[in-house]
Every structure is written in C-alpha cells, then in structure tokens.
Design a protein around this motif. Sequence first.
Motif, PDB file in Angstrom:
ATOM      1  N   LEU A  49       0.835  -1.205   0.000  1.00 42.75           N
ATOM      2  CA  LEU A  49       0.000   0.000   0.000  1.00 42.75           C
ATOM      3  C   LEU A  49       0.870   1.255   0.000  1.00 42.75           C
ATOM      4  O   LEU A  49       1.935   1.296   0.627  1.00 42.75           O
ATOM      5  CB  LEU A  49      -0.914   0.010   1.235  1.00 42.75           C
ATOM      6  N   ARG A  50       0.407   2.268  -0.699  1.00 40.23           N
ATOM      7  CA  ARG A  50       1.147   3.522  -0.726  1.00 40.23           C
ATOM      8  C   ARG A  50       0.949   4.283   0.596  1.00 40.23           C
ATOM      9  O   ARG A  50      -0.011   4.060   1.325  1.00 40.23           O
ATOM     10  CB  ARG A  50       0.680   4.393  -1.903  1.00 40.23           C
ATOM     11  N   ASN A  51       1.873   5.197   0.850  1.00 37.99           N
ATOM     12  CA  ASN A  51       1.803   6.142   1.970  1.00 37.99           C
ATOM     13  C   ASN A  51       2.009   5.504   3.334  1.00 37.99           C
ATOM     14  O   ASN A  51       1.765   6.155   4.363  1.00 37.99           O
ATOM     15  CB  ASN A  51       0.459   6.901   1.976  1.00 37.99           C
ATOM     16  N   VAL A  52       2.442   4.236   3.375  1.00 33.72           N
ATOM     17  CA  VAL A  52       2.715   3.583   4.660  1.00 33.72           C
ATOM     18  C   VAL A  52       4.209   3.657   4.938  1.00 33.72           C
ATOM     19  O   VAL A  52       5.029   3.242   4.109  1.00 33.72           O
ATOM     20  CB  VAL A  52       2.233   2.123   4.663  1.00 33.72           C
ATOM     21  N   HIS A  53       4.552   4.155   6.129  1.00 31.68           N
ATOM     22  CA  HIS A  53       5.951   4.264   6.546  1.00 31.68           C
ATOM     23  C   HIS A  53       6.100   3.525   7.874  1.00 31.68           C
ATOM     24  O   HIS A  53       5.505   3.913   8.880  1.00 31.68           O
ATOM     25  CB  HIS A  53       6.357   5.733   6.709  1.00 31.68           C
ATOM     26  N   VAL A  54       6.873   2.440   7.853  1.00 26.19           N
ATOM     27  CA  VAL A  54       7.092   1.667   9.076  1.00 26.19           C
ATOM     28  C   VAL A  54       8.176   2.358   9.895  1.00 26.19           C
ATOM     29  O   VAL A  54       9.337   2.427   9.487  1.00 26.19           O
ATOM     30  CB  VAL A  54       7.484   0.218   8.748  1.00 26.19           C
ATOM     31  N   VAL A  55       7.796   2.840  11.045  1.00 24.25           N
ATOM     32  CA  VAL A  55       8.738   3.540  11.929  1.00 24.25           C
ATOM     33  C   VAL A  55       9.586   2.549  12.700  1.00 24.25           C
ATOM     34  O   VAL A  55      10.809   2.704  12.821  1.00 24.25           O
ATOM     35  CB  VAL A  55       7.966   4.461  12.893  1.00 24.25           C
ATOM     36  N   ALA A  56       8.965   1.494  13.242  1.00 30.08           N
ATOM     37  CA  ALA A  56       9.700   0.534  14.068  1.00 30.08           C
ATOM     38  C   ALA A  56       8.924  -0.764  14.140  1.00 30.08           C
ATOM     39  O   ALA A  56       7.695  -0.790  13.993  1.00 30.08           O
ATOM     40  CB  ALA A  56       9.930   1.103  15.468  1.00 30.08           C
ATOM     41  N   ASN A  57       9.682  -1.849  14.355  1.00 35.18           N
ATOM     42  CA  ASN A  57       9.104  -3.173  14.575  1.00 35.18           C
ATOM     43  C   ASN A  57       9.585  -3.643  15.944  1.00 35.18           C
ATOM     44  O   ASN A  57      10.721  -4.060  16.111  1.00 35.18           O
ATOM     45  CB  ASN A  57       9.553  -4.141  13.480  1.00 35.18           C
ATOM     46  N   TRP A  58       8.694  -3.506  16.955  1.00 38.33           N
ATOM     47  CA  TRP A  58       9.091  -3.823  18.332  1.00 38.33           C
ATOM     48  C   TRP A  58       8.804  -5.293  18.635  1.00 38.33           C
ATOM     49  O   TRP A  58       7.887  -5.627  19.375  1.00 38.33           O
ATOM     50  CB  TRP A  58       8.359  -2.914  19.309  1.00 38.33           C
ATOM     51  N   ARG A  59       9.592  -6.126  17.949  1.00 37.81           N
ATOM     52  CA  ARG A  59       9.560  -7.556  18.223  1.00 37.81           C
ATOM     53  C   ARG A  59      10.979  -8.023  18.472  1.00 37.81           C
ATOM     54  O   ARG A  59      11.941  -7.352  18.064  1.00 37.81           O
ATOM     55  CB  ARG A  59       8.949  -8.329  17.042  1.00 37.81           C
ATOM     56  N   LYS A  60      11.087  -9.105  19.101  1.00 36.44           N
ATOM     57  CA  LYS A  60      12.419  -9.616  19.411  1.00 36.44           C
ATOM     58  C   LYS A  60      13.212  -9.816  18.126  1.00 36.44           C
ATOM     59  O   LYS A  60      12.715 -10.375  17.148  1.00 36.44           O
ATOM     60  CB  LYS A  60      12.316 -10.935  20.167  1.00 36.44           C
ATOM     61  N   GLY A  61      14.437  -9.341  18.165  1.00 39.25           N
ATOM     62  CA  GLY A  61      15.312  -9.480  17.016  1.00 39.25           C
ATOM     63  C   GLY A  61      15.186  -8.383  15.999  1.00 39.25           C
ATOM     64  O   GLY A  61      15.873  -8.394  14.980  1.00 39.25           O
ATOM     65  N   HIS A  62      14.283  -7.424  16.252  1.00 38.17           N
ATOM     66  CA  HIS A  62      14.093  -6.343  15.290  1.00 38.17           C
ATOM     67  C   HIS A  62      14.483  -4.977  15.857  1.00 38.17           C
ATOM     68  O   HIS A  62      14.206  -3.965  15.243  1.00 38.17           O
ATOM     69  CB  HIS A  62      12.630  -6.295  14.831  1.00 38.17           C
ATOM     70  N   GLY A  63      15.063  -4.918  17.007  1.00 35.42           N
ATOM     71  CA  GLY A  63      15.471  -3.633  17.561  1.00 35.42           C
ATOM     72  C   GLY A  63      14.856  -3.379  18.923  1.00 35.42           C
ATOM     73  O   GLY A  63      14.128  -4.211  19.493  1.00 35.42           O
ATOM     74  N   ASP A  64      15.171  -2.182  19.463  1.00 34.61           N
ATOM     75  CA  ASP A  64      14.687  -1.817  20.799  1.00 34.61           C
ATOM     76  C   ASP A  64      13.189  -1.564  20.807  1.00 34.61           C
ATOM     77  O   ASP A  64      12.587  -1.186  19.792  1.00 34.61           O
ATOM     78  CB  ASP A  64      15.404  -0.553  21.278  1.00 34.61           C
ATOM     79  N   TYR A  65      12.631  -1.766  21.990  1.00 35.65           N
ATOM     80  CA  TYR A  65      11.242  -1.381  22.213  1.00 35.65           C
ATOM     81  C   TYR A  65      11.221   0.120  22.576  1.00 35.65           C
ATOM     82  O   TYR A  65      12.176   0.849  22.336  1.00 35.65           O
ATOM     83  CB  TYR A  65      10.618  -2.205  23.329  1.00 35.65           C
ATOM     84  N   LEU A  66      10.098   0.546  23.133  1.00 38.65           N
ATOM     85  CA  LEU A  66      10.017   1.959  23.533  1.00 38.65           C
ATOM     86  C   LEU A  66      11.150   2.300  24.502  1.00 38.65           C
ATOM     87  O   LEU A  66      11.800   3.340  24.371  1.00 38.65           O
ATOM     88  CB  LEU A  66       8.648   2.253  24.183  1.00 38.65           C
ATOM     89  N   ILE A  67      11.384   1.431  25.462  1.00 33.00           N
ATOM     90  CA  ILE A  67      12.500   1.614  26.396  1.00 33.00           C
ATOM     91  C   ILE A  67      13.652   0.750  25.893  1.00 33.00           C
ATOM     92  O   ILE A  67      13.559  -0.486  25.880  1.00 33.00           O
ATOM     93  CB  ILE A  67      12.102   1.211  27.832  1.00 33.00           C
ATOM     94  N   PRO A  68      14.755   1.359  25.457  1.00 32.81           N
ATOM     95  CA  PRO A  68      15.864   0.568  24.893  1.00 32.81           C
ATOM     96  C   PRO A  68      16.551  -0.286  25.950  1.00 32.81           C
ATOM     97  O   PRO A  68      16.515   0.005  27.154  1.00 32.81           O
ATOM     98  CB  PRO A  68      16.804   1.641  24.333  1.00 32.81           C
ATOM     99  N   ASP A  69      17.193  -1.353  25.479  1.00 30.16           N
ATOM    100  CA  ASP A  69      17.881  -2.265  26.397  1.00 30.16           C
ATOM    101  C   ASP A  69      18.995  -1.559  27.163  1.00 30.16           C
ATOM    102  O   ASP A  69      19.285  -1.921  28.308  1.00 30.16           O
ATOM    103  CB  ASP A  69      18.468  -3.444  25.604  1.00 30.16           C
ATOM    104  N   SER A  70      19.616  -0.547  26.542  1.00 30.38           N
ATOM    105  CA  SER A  70      20.726   0.143  27.208  1.00 30.38           C
ATOM    106  C   SER A  70      20.269   0.846  28.479  1.00 30.38           C
ATOM    107  O   SER A  70      21.048   1.049  29.403  1.00 30.38           O
ATOM    108  CB  SER A  70      21.363   1.153  26.259  1.00 30.38           C
ATOM    109  N   TRP A  71      18.986   1.219  28.536  1.00 27.68           N
ATOM    110  CA  TRP A  71      18.477   1.879  29.737  1.00 27.68           C
ATOM    111  C   TRP A  71      18.274   0.879  30.875  1.00 27.68           C
ATOM    112  O   TRP A  71      18.187   1.266  32.029  1.00 27.68           O
ATOM    113  CB  TRP A  71      17.137   2.551  29.447  1.00 27.68           C
ATOM    114  N   LEU A  72      18.189  -0.406  30.501  1.00 21.20           N
ATOM    115  CA  LEU A  72      17.918  -1.440  31.505  1.00 21.20           C
ATOM    116  C   LEU A  72      19.166  -2.209  31.886  1.00 21.20           C
ATOM    117  O   LEU A  72      19.096  -3.142  32.695  1.00 21.20           O
ATOM    118  CB  LEU A  72      16.877  -2.425  30.962  1.00 21.20           C
ATOM    119  N   ALA A  73      20.308  -1.843  31.323  1.00 26.07           N
ATOM    120  CA  ALA A  73      21.537  -2.607  31.552  1.00 26.07           C
ATOM    121  C   ALA A  73      21.938  -2.615  33.006  1.00 26.07           C
ATOM    122  O   ALA A  73      22.481  -3.595  33.523  1.00 26.07           O
ATOM    123  CB  ALA A  73      22.672  -2.039  30.690  1.00 26.07           C
ATOM    124  N   GLY A  74      21.663  -1.547  33.715  1.00 19.94           N
ATOM    125  CA  GLY A  74      22.073  -1.477  35.118  1.00 19.94           C
ATOM    126  C   GLY A  74      21.107  -2.127  36.059  1.00 19.94           C
ATOM    127  O   GLY A  74      21.378  -2.231  37.258  1.00 19.94           O
TER     128      GLY A  74
END
Length: 660
Positions: free
Chosen positions: A634-659
């Motif tokens: 479909l035209r005009n669709v822009h995928v900003v993020a895929n918050w599933r395992k193996g596809h990148g960080d969720y809203l809260i990135p893993d680096s914020w939870l490292a500690g």
Amino acid sequence: MKLALLKIILWPKQPELPPRVIPFLPDKINVITGESATGKSSLTAIIDYCLGSGKCAIPVGLIRDVTEWFGLHIKLANTELIVARKNPGDQQTTTDLYWVEGLDLQVPRRVEKNGRVDDLKSRLNQSAQLSHLELSVDDSIGYGARPSFRDMAAFNFQPQHIVANPYTLFFKADTTEHREKLRAIFPMVLGAVDSSTLAKQRELKDLIKEHDKLRRELDARLDAAKAWEAEVESYYLQAKALGLLPDSPNPDASWNLDRYVIELKPVPENIKSLDIPEIKEGTSEGAVVQLTQILSEEDRLARQIGSVRQRLSKLDQLASSIGEYGATLSEQKDRMLSVGWLERKLQATHTCPVCLAVHDGGNKQLGELQKLAHELSVLSNSVAQAPAKLDQEVAELRNELRSLEHEISKTRKKRQFLESQSQEMSAQRQRVRQIYLFVGRVEQALENLSASKNVGDLRERVEHLSRRIQGLRNELDPRAQRDRERAAIESVSSRIHDHARELQLEHAAENVRLNIRELTLQFTTLSGRTDFLWEVGSGQNWVGYHISCLLALHEHFFGLPNSPVPRFLVIDQPSQVYFPEAWPTLDEAPGGKSADIEGVRRIFSTLSRFLESLSEPFQIIVSEHAGAITWHGLRNVHVVANWRKGHGDYLIPDSWLAGD
C-alpha cells in the motif's frame, strides 16, 4: 491547524544515557508494530501529555521508572517546537515544562524546566487561531467558556479503549466535563460558528447591555420631566410665600410648563436682594455659654434658699420646744416654793413645824431638796432667756432668705430673656435655612428639567443601538446557524457513508448520520427506525465506524478556511477485534490471507486513499499488533519501528535497563 509530530523523545533518568528518539514523517501513515507490552499504547498517552493534558495517563511501571522527561518535536506552519514535560512521579501531573522554538531544531542531550504548561497552551491556542471569546454569551449555560487547543484532542486520538468502543466515539468523551465541552465546541469546529460569529455574539451582548443602560437613562429623564410638570406649580407658590418672587403674578389655568420655568428662573438671583439678617459667627455659641452660666447661678441660689428655709424650719421647731419646756419648768419651780418655807423655819430650831420632831443633826433630805430647788431655779432662768436669742437668729435668717429670693428672681428674668432671644434666633436660622434649601431645590430642579428636556442626542443614540442590535440579530439568525450546522453534518455524514462502504461495514447502505448532541453515530433504516452505534453489533463495525467518522471529520476540517483542529490522527490497535494476540507471527499468515487480514488491510487502504484525497499533508500514526501483511504494497505507509524480538529496541531501549 498545521501541526505534525516529527519525533517522540524520552530523556532517561540516568544522565549519561542519550535520549530515546522515535521519528515520524509528517505526510505518511507512520506504523509502529510490535508485540504486546512493548510500549505501543503508551505513545498516545505520551503525545497527549506533552501537548498539555491536565493529567498524565502514561502507564506507571517501567516507563515512568526510567524516564525523567517526555517530549515531542513538533512542526507548525512556519516554525518548530521541542516541548518536554517532566515525569510527574507520584503526582497525577506536573506543570514543569521545557520548550524551545525555532527552525531545524536539534534534540538536546538534557533538558531543564524553563516554562509552564499554560505557556505552551497559550502558544498552541495562538497557532490554532482560536478566539479569545466565549462560545456562549449566556452566563447561565455551562461549559460555554472560550475554546482551547486542548478541546481539539477529541479529534486527534483513538486510543485502544476508544477505537472499538460502541459507547464512546471521541477521545475523553467518556467523562462529563469533556463530553459537555465537546458538545459546546462542535458547531465551531464544524464551521457553523466561526471567530467572526463569536465576535458578533460578544458585540451583540455588549450592545444590548449599553442599549438597556441608555434606555433606562432616557426613561428616567422623561419620568423626571413628567414629575417636574406635576411639581412646578407647588414650587412657584412656595417661592412667592418665601418672598423670592415679590413682583410675580398669580398663576392661572393658561400657564404651561415653559411659563412656570420662565417665572422661576430669577429665584436664585432674587435671594441676593432679600433682607436676610446676617447671623454673626459665634453668636449662637456665645448665647449658649451665657445661658449655661445663668442656669448654673440659678441652681446655686436655689440650693442656698433651700438650705436657709431648712434652718428656719428647725429654729421654729426649737422655739416651740423651748416654750413647752419653760412652762414645764415653771410648774416644777412653783412646786418647790415650800422648800424655802421649810428652810426659813428650820434656821433657828431643829424642830419640824409639821410633825414637831426634833432634828439635832440636821435634815439630810431637806438639804437635797434645797439643792434641787436651786438648780431648778437656775435652769428656769436660763430657759426664760433662750427665746430672745432664737428670735434674733430667726430674724437674720429671714433677711438672708429675702436677699436670696431677690437674687434668684433677677437671675430667672435674665434666663427668660436669654431663652426667648435663643428661640428667636433659632426661628430666624430656620427661616434662612428653609430659604436656602428651597432655592437649592429650585436650582436642581431647573437643571434636571433642562437635562430631561434635552434628550434628543440620547434618544438618537438609543435608536442607533437598536438598529445595530437588530442588524446583528439578523446576521446571527439562529435559523441560519442551524442551517449551516445541518449542512456541515450532512456533508460529514455523507463522507462517513463513503468510508463505511469502502471498509465494507454493515449498515453502510442505511442512512448514517453524525449526532453531535449524543456524540455518536445513528442509523436510520428504510422502515424509519433509528439505531445508535452501541446498538449495532460486531467489533469490526465499531472500529470501522470510528475510523470512518474521524476521517470524514478531518476531510471536512480541510475544507474550512481556518480549522483549529491539528492535522494528525493517532490510532492505537485498530486490528484488536480481528486478531488474537497469541498468533505467533503476523508478517505472514499461514495458509494465505484470511478475512481478518483483509479487514485490517482495508483499514490501511482507506487511510492511504484518505491521504491521497487531501490537498495538503496530513499525518497518521498507527501503533499496531498486526504485521506487514496487513499493509504490504500500500502507498503512503511508513514503518517507523518493529518492536519484536530481534528487530530492535522497544520503547524503552535495552541500554536503559543494563544497570537493572
């Protein structure tokens, strides 16, 4: 209102970590897909909070635990804003705000408070060109206050609990306050009432207030003139009685108001020629002091006279007592004469002449009688001398009494003279006061009469205001406003019908209509029965009609000269009624496409065609559990993020939870 969200920004509580930035395109369908509990639904609450929401609806837990500030990068018509609101912590909200305005803004590493939320609201109200006037000039109507940018949020958000809700069509319309305010602003956002209309309503209210004030003043002047006509003859007769119009003739039945006025006008000048005695300053005060002294002297003399009379009375009582006492002593003295006879008989012999008894040693009893007779004689002589002394003292007191009575008589004559003089002065003062008061009333009456007769300008102003009020009422004809409102609703309802057919919704063939009083959709069947959205079954229909209504409204807003509604729409989980969350993957469907996938795809297809139909950019943000199979190709669709395992960080990135 031209407004697009360029970024959602989260600043961590750990200062060494960089902010989390989620970018969006201003003219696309921005899709964030992912699994549950990854933060997708929190995006709606973050955007709403950063745009000035009164409460923070961002879920408590991980997001609030690690985030210090929530922010947005906003693009307006000719500028950009970066706004951030502080995490409220244990509070419901906070007014702490960071904001900066300019072009090509960069996300700062850290932010600090530099403003208030009210400052942001004022800026956005200005950008939306919202009127500062109230929606209603009737103070008895609730929720008629001036519209705000915050009121437009009802048309920008479809969170997860609203998008498929059969009972609530608009964001936050599930609370009384927002529901009533939305009903109040609907005619304005539809274009039936604009800023010009609000200005005319305010002008009409102010003109009516001024007209009523001038009308009361005009009536008061006319009433004063009528009252004067009733009193004028009485004033004229009083002026003659007081000698203020000595040469004026007696009135007759032919006299009118103007004749009386002409005759009364000389009164203020005539008072100067009257022989009004002058009362010197201090005269009354001196008379009062002298009268007080005379009264004090009279009281002193009266007290002395009373004292002398009391002494005379006591002396009279004493003289009477002495006379009675002297008579008693004389009787006693006569009885004691025999003692002398015995005394003479016993001088040469000691033989008693009565009993012939011989008393060689003397007679003791006779000696006592002799002593008693002597004392009685002395006392009797003293009492006999007392009246002469008393008479002398009584005579002196009588002379003193006559002298005092003479003095008090003179004092009373003085007092009577001063009192009569004071009464005469009082009457004189009263007459002078009466004259001056009357002249003052005549002068005031003449002024009032002149003012009451000169009402031409005032009457002309009242008539001018009446014409202007009638003109505004014609321009603000409620029937014309209702016609514009009805036409706008018909236009929106027609567009809802078109989108419903595109989404293949049930009841799309019926007469679908937006009901702005009930804030829902109603359906009228061929039989004439009317059903509301909550009476139409199926979650697919509820989601479809929610989206159809919002798209139709925004299409209508685009056709208005200056719509205050921001040009973006946030939709959360529109596929929730189609797919169970347990489906392992939604990037590809096992066994080919299903009816549910086709249903969700129609939603994205409708959104895409909506963007293509507009003449200017419009932004849509969709947070979705479904995968790419529902929008692929479909035209005009822009995928900003895929918050599933193996596809990148969720809203809260893993680096914020490292500690942790």
